[in-house]
Design a protein around this motif. Structure first.
Motif: not given
Length: 238
Positions: A72-98
Motif C-alpha cells: 500500500k502507498e502511504g504518506v508521501g508515496g512511501r510503500e508499506q509491504i503487506v504481503r509477499m507471494a510465491k507459487p502457487i499462491g493467490f493474490i488479490g482475492y480479498r477484494a475479489l470475494f468482498a
C-alpha cells in the motif's frame, strides 16, 4: 506460434490446477477441464504491476512462477509491504470475494507468470464443490492470522526485532539457496525497509549491525543467515 502459445498455456495452467498445494487440486475432473478451458495466463517482467490499488479485480489471480510484493502507498508515496507471494499462491482475492476495489497493489519483483480465473467461474465452483469452499476459507483464515501477527510485529517490536522478523519471514516464504543459508529472494534495501516498517537508512544501518555481530552476511542484495538461533532470538525479544 499460436499453437505453441496454447501448449505453453496448457502446461503452465495445468501445473497450477494439479499442484498438490493448489486449492484447485480438490476440483473434480470435469471441473478441472472446465477450468482449463477458461483460465488465462499473463506474463510480467520484473517491476511490472500485476494489479493496482483502486482497480476492480478481474478474477482470482494465482502466481504460477516468480515472486510478487503486495503493498500500500502511504504518506508521501512511501510503500508499506503487506504481503509477499510465491507459487502457487493467490493474490488479490480479498477484494475479489468482498466485491470491492483493490486496497493494495501487486508488483513482480522478478519475472513472473500468473493464471487468472473469472469471479463468475469461481463462484460456480464454490457453490457446487464444498471441498473447494473449505480450502478457500482455510486460506483466508491463514492470511488473517498472518496479518494479525504482522500488525503486532510492526507496531510493538523495536527496529532490530522488526528487521529480524522480516528476514525470518523471507526465509520461511522463499527458503534458502543450495547453500542452506542464503535467502532465496533478493530485495532492495528500500523493499526490506518497507517490509519492516522503517526508513531505508534504518534498514541499512540495522543490516550492517547484524552483519558486524555475525548474525548475517551481506553480498549486494544477497543476505546469508549465519546464526539462525540468534536471529530468531532477536525477533522474539523484539
Amino acid at each position: 506460434m499460436i499453437e505453441n502459445d496454447r501448449k505453453s498455456r496448457e502446461i503452465i495452467c495445468g501445473e497450477v490446477i494439479n499442484n498438490p498445494s493448489s486449492v484447485f487440486n480438490v476440483l473434480t475432473p470435469s471441473e478441472k477441464e472446465e477450468l482449463m478451458e477458461n483460465i488465462t495466463c499473463s506474463f510480467f517482467k520484473k517491476g511490472e504491476y500485476i494489479y493496482k490499488e483502486g482497480e476492480r479485480p478481474v478474477g482470482l489471480v494465482c502466481l504460477s512462477d516468480g515472486k510478487v510484493k503486495i503493498f500500500k502507498e502511504g504518506v508521501g508515496g512511501r510503500e508499506q509491504i503487506v504481503r509477499m507471494a510465491k507459487p502457487i499462491g493467490f493474490i488479490g482475492y480479498r477484494a475479489l470475494f468482498a466485491e470491492e476495489n483493490n486496497i493494495a497493489s501487486a508488483v513482480a519483483i522478478e519475472d513472473s507468470v500468473t493464471c487468472t480465473v473469472s469471479y463468475e467461474l469461481m463462484l460456480k465452483f464454490i457453490k457446487t464443490n464444498s471441498d473447494l469452499s473449505l480450502c478457500i476459507i482455510r486460506s483466508l483464515s491463514t492470511e488473517l492470522g498472518f496479518s494479525n501477527n504482522r500488525t503486532i510485529t510492526l507496531t510493538q517490536k523495536h527496529i532490530r526485532g522488526r528487521l529480524a522478523e522480516s528476514l525470518l519471514f523471507l526465509r520461511d516464504t522463499y527458503g534458502f539457496e543450495d547453500d542452506e543459508a542464503t535467502i532465496k529472494v533478493y530485495l532492495s534495501r528500500e523493499d526490506i525497509a518497507n517490509l519492516s516498517n522503517m526508513t531505508t537508512s534504518n534498514a541499512i544501518r540495522t543490516l550492517s549491525t547484524f552483519a558486524s555481530e555475525g548474525v548475517i552476511s551481506i553480498d549486494g542484495r544477497k543476505i546469508k543467515i549465519l546464526d539462525k538461533v540468534r536471529l530468531d532470538r532477536v525477533s522474539k525479544l523484539g
